[in-house]
Motif scaffolding. Structure first.
Motif, mmCIF file in Angstrom:
data_model
loop_
_atom_site.group_PDB
_atom_site.id
_atom_site.type_symbol
_atom_site.label_atom_id
_atom_site.label_comp_id
_atom_site.label_asym_id
_atom_site.label_seq_id
_atom_site.Cartn_x
_atom_site.Cartn_y
_atom_site.Cartn_z
ATOM 1 N N VAL A 110 0.812 -1.223 0.000
ATOM 2 C CA VAL A 110 0.000 0.000 0.000
ATOM 3 C C VAL A 110 0.846 1.274 0.000
ATOM 4 N N PRO A 111 1.917 1.385 0.812
ATOM 5 C CA PRO A 111 2.711 2.629 0.768
ATOM 6 C C PRO A 111 3.345 2.919 -0.586
ATOM 7 N N LEU A 112 3.463 1.904 -1.450
ATOM 8 C CA LEU A 112 4.034 2.151 -2.771
ATOM 9 C C LEU A 112 3.173 3.122 -3.579
ATOM 10 N N SER A 113 1.865 3.165 -3.282
ATOM 11 C CA SER A 113 0.988 4.104 -3.983
ATOM 12 C C SER A 113 1.458 5.535 -3.764
ATOM 13 N N ALA A 114 1.759 5.868 -2.519
ATOM 14 C CA ALA A 114 2.229 7.226 -2.225
ATOM 15 C C ALA A 114 3.604 7.468 -2.833
ATOM 16 N N VAL A 115 4.460 6.462 -2.812
ATOM 17 C CA VAL A 115 5.804 6.625 -3.374
ATOM 18 C C VAL A 115 5.726 6.930 -4.864
ATOM 19 N N VAL A 116 4.857 6.213 -5.579
ATOM 20 C CA VAL A 116 4.733 6.417 -7.028
ATOM 21 C C VAL A 116 4.239 7.823 -7.335
ATOM 22 N N ILE A 117 3.215 8.279 -6.602
ATOM 23 C CA ILE A 117 2.650 9.604 -6.866
ATOM 24 C C ILE A 117 3.654 10.701 -6.536
ATOM 25 N N LEU A 118 4.297 10.611 -5.380
ATOM 26 C CA LEU A 118 5.237 11.655 -4.976
ATOM 27 C C LEU A 118 6.449 11.695 -5.906
ATOM 28 N N ARG A 119 6.908 10.544 -6.368
ATOM 29 C CA ARG A 119 8.085 10.529 -7.239
ATOM 30 C C ARG A 119 7.779 11.169 -8.586
ATOM 31 N N ASP A 120 6.515 11.149 -9.018
ATOM 32 C CA ASP A 120 6.168 11.692 -10.324
ATOM 33 C C ASP A 120 5.853 13.188 -10.272
ATOM 34 N N MET A 121 6.019 13.805 -9.117
ATOM 35 C CA MET A 121 5.719 15.230 -9.023
ATOM 36 C C MET A 121 6.756 16.082 -9.746
ATOM 37 N N GLY A 122 7.880 15.517 -10.105
ATOM 38 C CA GLY A 122 8.893 16.279 -10.823
ATOM 39 C C GLY A 122 10.280 15.834 -10.435
ATOM 40 N N PRO A 123 11.287 16.543 -10.913
ATOM 41 C CA PRO A 123 12.667 16.185 -10.560
ATOM 42 C C PRO A 123 12.877 16.260 -9.059
ATOM 43 N N LEU A 124 13.884 15.565 -8.599
ATOM 44 C CA LEU A 124 14.193 15.607 -7.175
ATOM 45 C C LEU A 124 14.496 17.033 -6.750
ATOM 46 N N PRO A 125 14.088 17.428 -5.537
ATOM 47 C CA PRO A 125 14.253 18.825 -5.112
ATOM 48 C C PRO A 125 15.673 19.335 -5.227
ATOM 49 N N GLN A 126 16.649 18.489 -4.930
ATOM 50 C CA GLN A 126 18.030 18.951 -4.964
ATOM 51 C C GLN A 126 18.409 19.417 -6.369
ATOM 52 N N ASP A 127 18.064 18.632 -7.392
ATOM 53 C CA ASP A 127 18.377 19.015 -8.763
ATOM 54 C C ASP A 127 17.531 20.195 -9.215
ATOM 55 N N LYS A 128 16.263 20.231 -8.786
ATOM 56 C CA LYS A 128 15.357 21.281 -9.235
ATOM 57 C C LYS A 128 15.747 22.644 -8.694
ATOM 58 N N LEU A 129 16.232 22.690 -7.459
ATOM 59 C CA LEU A 129 16.499 23.966 -6.824
ATOM 60 C C LEU A 129 17.929 24.455 -7.019
ATOM 61 N N ARG A 130 18.840 23.573 -7.339
ATOM 62 C CA ARG A 130 20.239 23.981 -7.430
ATOM 63 C C ARG A 130 20.598 24.592 -8.781
ATOM 64 N N HIS A 131 19.753 24.419 -9.783
ATOM 65 C CA HIS A 131 20.104 24.888 -11.119
ATOM 66 C C HIS A 131 19.044 25.849 -11.647
ATOM 67 N N THR A 132 19.497 26.862 -12.405
ATOM 68 C CA THR A 132 18.598 27.818 -13.043
ATOM 69 C C THR A 132 18.908 27.832 -14.541
ATOM 70 N N ALA A 133 18.248 28.745 -15.258
ATOM 71 C CA ALA A 133 18.449 28.836 -16.708
ATOM 72 C C ALA A 133 19.749 29.530 -17.077
ATOM 73 N N TRP A 134 20.462 30.070 -16.081
ATOM 74 C CA TRP A 134 21.726 30.742 -16.393
ATOM 75 C C TRP A 134 22.816 29.717 -16.675
ATOM 76 N N ALA A 135 23.688 30.064 -17.632
ATOM 77 C CA ALA A 135 24.832 29.219 -17.979
ATOM 78 C C ALA A 135 25.903 30.100 -18.613
ATOM 79 N N LYS A 136 27.083 29.557 -18.739
ATOM 80 C CA LYS A 136 28.203 30.321 -19.286
ATOM 81 C C LYS A 136 27.890 30.787 -20.718
ATOM 82 N N GLY A 137 28.070 32.080 -20.943
ATOM 83 C CA GLY A 137 27.869 32.651 -22.264
ATOM 84 C C GLY A 137 26.476 33.172 -22.542
ATOM 85 N N LYS A 138 25.518 32.938 -21.640
ATOM 86 C CA LYS A 138 24.155 33.426 -21.866
ATOM 87 C C LYS A 138 24.089 34.928 -21.586
#
Length: 356
Positions: free
Chosen positions: A179-207
């Protein structure tokens, strides 16, 4: 009337008192008294208590309900994978509904009801149902009471037949594990992991730094000393589906200071001719920082008055913000336009996980 007769008349009603109290405070039974305590009725054995065949049948029913719960969880995960978000089906009498939402709700209901119904049927048919009255005791437990509770726990575990009825134990543990796998599946599909989502922006070298009002690259001569302007990364357009998500992290404010007024050496190295670029997102709760005071080089967040000193690495000098505004390292390209040299080195906006 004599005194003896008067005394007998006064004592006579004592024979008609309705009840007396025993040593333990319970009312003693009095013949003919409709309010006397009848006590507990004689225990009636269930069919499963005296017929092992009936007990085995109940065991199979409980195991079947737990198995149904496991199938419901697997159906939930399968539905989440196979049904697209935009698929609709007709369900009477609901009409046209989302196939994904309908299948998720139905399968999760089956999974949860299977566990609940299995537990209830197990308790009603196989666990002991004999009432065991006990006197009210003090709130604090003495050694004798603790020993009594431990004995009742052992007796209850034995009467539940949890160890003896392996079919029930196996299916129940399987259902509770899935039963807990139901919550795991839904939460995992909410988007990229928070660490990757928050650490990077659209800025990059040369922009290039783009003026959001003119959609043209910013040049050093466009920014006079003491002025503040805003910028967004090159290639970011309002028509983009994820524009709001990207600009919420990449919004930039650009200020030109006199190089001699910049106190922080790192800030000076990351600037170009006194032009410094900092994240516009407050590190308290993410409000847009935009109130600039030219003489003091302070910038104020309008939400909770966090104040940052842009001449000293945008450090916090007042308010609830816990971290300074991240600085973006900038330079100019061959065309004379201001460009970023990299992404922000630290996450922008409110701190998360006490960012290291």
């Amino acid at each position: 009337m004599s005194e003896t007769g008067s005394h007998n008349d006064m004592a006579e009603p004592e024979e008609h008192l309705p009840a007396t109290h025993g040593a333990h405070g319970t009312e003693a039974a009095v013949p003919g008294d409709p309010f006397a305590n009848p006590g507990h009725p004689e225990h009636e054995f269930r069919r499963q208590d005296i017929d092992e065949k009936a007990a085995k049948h109940s065991e199979r029913v409980v195991a079947g309900l737990f198995t149904l719960s496991m199938l419901g969880t697997l159906a939930f995960i399968t539905s989440f994978v196979i049904f697209p978000v935009d698929k609709y089906i007709y369900v009477f009498p609901l009409g046209h509904v989302s196939a994904l939402n309908f299948s998720l709700g139905l399968s999760l209901a089956v999974a949860l009801i299977g566990i609940g119904a299995g537990a209830v049927h197990w308790a009603r048919t196989l666990m002991s149902d004999e009432e065991m009255p006990d006197d009210r005791h003090r709130a604090d437990a003495d050694d004798e009471l603790r020993a009594n509770i431990e004995a009742q726990w052992v007796q209850g575990a034995k009467e539940s037949a949890f160890g003896r009825r392996k079919l029930i134990r196996t299916t129940m543990l399987g259902a509770l594990t899935l039963v807990p796998l139901s919550a795991v599946v839904i939460l995992r599909d909410m988007g990229p992991l928070p660490q990757d989502k928050l650490r990077h922006t659209a800025w990059a070298k040369g922009k290039a730094l783009i003026n959001p009002n003119t959609n043209k690259p910013l040049r050093p001569e466009d920014i006079p000393v003491g002025s503040l302007t805003f910028a967004q990364p090159e290639g970011l357009n309002e028509e983009d589906e994820d524009f709001q998500q990207q600009i919420a992290k990449a919004a930039l404010m650009v200020v030109r200071l006199k190089p001699e007024d910049i106190k922080d050496k790192k800030e000076l190295d990351w600037s170009h001719q006194g032009i410094v670029a900092f994240s516009k997102i407050c590190t308290h709760v993410g409000c847009p920082v935009s109130l600039y005071e030219q003489q003091t080089h302070h910038v104020l967040c309008p939400c909770h008055q966090s104040t940052f000193d842009l001449s000293d690495g945008a450090r916090v000098i007042f308010g609830p913000a816990g971290h300074r505004l991240p600085q973006l390292r900038i330079s100019v390209n061959g065309e004379g336009n201001l460009v970023a040299m990299s992404d922000f080195e630290v996450p922008v906006g409110p701190a998360f996980w006490e960012r290291g």
